[in-house]
Design an enzyme around this catalytic site. Structure first.
Site: not given
Length: 410
Positions: A80, A239
């Protein structure tokens, strides 16, 4: 399997997983190319956490340069917001190498342009202004990839990355329920197998966007055109923090036992106490936060236990199975007031500065919005200071003379 059964399959079912109750390796033979050998290889793992994680990770990497270790970097794994920093390092690695991986080069090429971009513009607003593009086939995650490319990565392809480092951008695969990797030469996961990136045109921005696609804000990135040795269902990526927010799983097997590992956890914190909001949404969000906290705590505990085992062994002694050498720090890490090594000297030379305008930097919101330059500088300094403090306390021989180090500006 009849149509009725096929329509009611679990979301995680795939040919690679059999019934979906137990993950099974694909059994393919393709593996990522290993980086060139070095006498003292270094790995970094950079967590998620929005721009908070990006900026503190850049400071973390700056300390690696200060310590003269950037040329020894052979593995860089990220999730991320940490993947933004990893992608920036990968993009500018040739330029940094050409200048000898100096601190000045890291500031000029890597850190200052990132701060200028993040403090002058809002990625969130840029995405909102481009939402009209998603009326057609483009998704919000693909729009994110386009903006990241414009802001940071300059059309860099995965195949373009320098082979001296094994760059690992981690996402979570909703189809298989495991970690999905994007690397210079391969992509995939252990249940569907790995496919070569050669000829695919895959860009670094796509990998980072998949790694940073926060559930809810961004839909999963579906790789419809990809072909993997096992499995027929397209990977659906989001993610990587949903699976492992430390970014360390890619580096935790025994084959990396002798690789020195630096881990930065800049993930969000769950603040105990009363919480409000719409009851059902509130409770689901809180339960999700508890699951995230538990998974991160378990992985952190495992890494720290391995580091403690490695620390108990003499510096020149071979490591026993399960032991590692390295440092793990988090934005909220509290170092003891008195510690071994050179921690006291580090503190005397460089004040800690863990807050900005009265707020602990660990509590900066997880956002991809515009941040004030002073806050950006504070986050860079925090990541830098933590890396230095960790080395000073537990591996002081890896730091040069502290008097020769110049702190990043606040």
């Amino acid at each position: 399997m009849n149509d009725r059964t096929r329509d009611t399959r679990w979301a995680v079912d795939s040919p690679a997983l059999g019934t979906g109750l137990q993950a099974r390796p694909c059994g393919d033979t393709l593996r990522p190319a290993q980086p060139p050998t070095t006498t003292d290889p270094l790995a970094v793992a950079l967590s998620g956490g929005g721009f908070r994680a990006t900026l503190s990770a850049l400071g973390f990497l700056r300390l690696v340069a200060d310590a003269g270790l950037l040329s020894q970097l052979r593995y860089a794994s990220s999730v991320s917001g940490g993947s933004l920093a990893n992608g920036l390092l990968a993009t500018h690695y040739p330029a940094l190498k050409a200048q000898g991986f100096t601190t000045a080069a890291v500031d000029e090429i890597l850190i200052d342009p990132a701060i200028e971009q993040i403090s002058s513009h809002s990625l969130k607003k840029a995405l909102l202004r481009g939402l009209w593009r998603t009326v057609g086939p483009m998704t919000r995650t693909e729009l994110l990839a386009r903006r990241l490319d414009e802001w940071f990565f300059d059309d860099t392809g995965l195949e373009d990355l320098d082979p001296q480092v094994r760059w690992i951008i981690n996402a979570a695969n909703l189809t298989t329920g495991v970690r999905f990797t994007f690397e210079r030469d391969v992509y995939g996961d252990y249940t569907i197998g790995l496919a070569p990136t050669a000829g695919t045109g895959l860009k670094l921005c796509t990998a980072v966007a998949a790694s940073a696609a926060v559930p809810g804000a961004f839909p999963p990135l579906v790789l419809n055109r990809a072909s993997f040795p096992c499995g027929t269902d397209a990977p659906a990526l989001l993610d990587g923090g949903a699976y492992d927010n430390t970014g360390s799983e890619a580096l935790d097997s025994e084959r990396y036992r002798d690789v020195f590992l630096l881990v930065l956890n800049a993930g969000g914190l769950l603040r105990p106490g009363a919480y409000g909001g719409i009851p059902i949404v509130r409770d689901l969000a809180r339960a999700n936060s508890l699951l995230y906290r538990q998974s991160t705590a378990l992985r952190t505990r495992l890494i720290v236990e391995r580091f403690l085992s490695g620390h108990a062994v003499g510096r020149e002694e071979p490591l026993p199975p399960g032991a590692r050498r390295g440092v793990l720090v988090a934005l909220a890490t509290d170092f003891p007031k008195s510690a071994p090594g050179q921690l006291d000297k580090w503190r005397d030379a460089f004040p800690e500065h863990r807050t900005h305008e009265g707020r602990d930097l660990a509590l900066v919101p997880t956002v991809f919005d515009r941040l004030e330059e002073s806050l950006c500088r504070a986050l860079v300094y925090r990541g830098w200071w933590l890396a230095g403090a960790g080395l000073a306390a537990y591996h002081p021989h890896r730091l040069p003379d502290i008097a020769s180090i110049k702190a990043p500006p606040l």
